[in-house]
Motif scaffolding. Structure first.
Motif: not given
Length: 297
Positions: A98-107, A109-116, A158-159
């Motif tokens: 659940h690491f940064f779950k809300d941010q990964l799902e809603n922001y 800026e976190f789209l690339a990390i969510r995909d990773l 992110e990298k």
């Protein structure tokens, strides 16, 4: 081969764990856990097993594994001959599903990390050139604390999310076979700890509950978790104490006993060993960080 379900704990209110490994050879067996794992092998070689994939690994191996993906690293025979020239040096990071779950799902800026992290469900092995670029940052991460550590870790993720220099490990058809999940003893122990860590837990009682004598149980628990029984329990207690300190509704003395410690000096000692701060310093640091900034009139 039996699969062990490793149970991880997170110190204090840390959102992820990072550790430096320095030992003669990899020892952890075929296992899985509910957290993500990033492994950077600085010095070692052998064979790496992830789900239904196996291949040789060497210095510079960098792998990101998703939750519940079985794995283990097996060193070559040279590491088992007591030769001091053969050792394992690695950086291992665990972070929850659940690491940064809300941010990964809603922001966005976190789209690339969510995909990773989505791709990590099959395991990702990055090319050595990626490990060479990020190695210095991973080493720096060991020395950072608090928000600086979290921000640097997000930067590393992110990298990793932006590179195409990787390969997927587990096959598309791979499914974890829970019939081989060896849960019997350790899961019973974790249930007892989770239900009772705020009270006195007698070591001989827990050992007896899973049919072992105290000496054998201590050795078994250390092998499975990498920590002694009391270290593991105290870390859970300190994590709960951190939560109470941040709420600010009780005194340090009350929190000491509420979180399962039986005297204040032992509580203070364990708290500082775990967080590098006294309970009061920890509480003050949080309040100072959350003070509103006065704008100039």
């Amino acid at each position: 081969m039996k699969i062990m379900h490793e149970q991880l704990s997170f110190r204090g209110t840390n959102s992820f764990n990072i550790k430096w490994d320095d030992f003669p050879h990899f020892t952890f067996p075929w296992h899985f856990h509910s957290e993500y794992e990033l492994v950077y092998v600085i010095r070692s070689f052998g064979k790496r097993f992830v789900a239904d994939h196996a291949e040789d690994f060497q210095d510079g191996d960098l792998v990101l594994l998703g939750p519940n993906l079985p794995h283990f690293w097996k060193n070559d025979e040279a590491f088992f001959l007591n030769d001091p020239n053969y050792r394992v040096n690695a950086i291992v990071i665990h972070f929850p599903a659940h690491f940064f779950k809300d941010q990964l799902e809603n922001y966005p800026e976190f789209l690339a990390i969510r995909d990773l992290l989505s791709r990590a469900a099959r395991g990702l092995s990055f090319q050595k050139s990626v490990a060479d670029r990020l190695g210095p940052q991973l080493k720096k991460l060991l020395k950072k604390k608090g928000l600086e550590r979290t921000l640097l870790f997000l930067n590393i993720l992110e990298k990793l999310s932006k590179t195409n220099q990787y390969k997927l490990l587990a096959s598309k058809s791979y499914r974890l076979n829970l019939d081989n999940w060896s849960t019997t003893r350790l899961d019973k122990v974790m249930h007892i700890i989770n239900a009772n860590y705020r009270q006195a837990i007698k070591l001989d009682m827990v050992a007896s509950h899973i049919g072992m004598n105290t000496t054998a149980f201590c050795r078994y628990f250390k092998e499975k978790t990498g920590k002694s029984f009391i270290e593991f329990v105290n870390e859970m207690r300190i994590g709960y104490a951190c939560k109470l300190l941040l709420e600010g509704k009780q005194s340090v003395s009350q929190i000491c006993f509420e979180s399962g410690f039986n005297n204040l000096s032992n509580f203070n000692r364990c708290f500082k060993r775990t967080t590098s701060l006294s309970p009061v310093q920890y509480q003050n640091q949080f309040h100072q960080a959350n003070q509103p900034v006065n704008s100039a009139s």
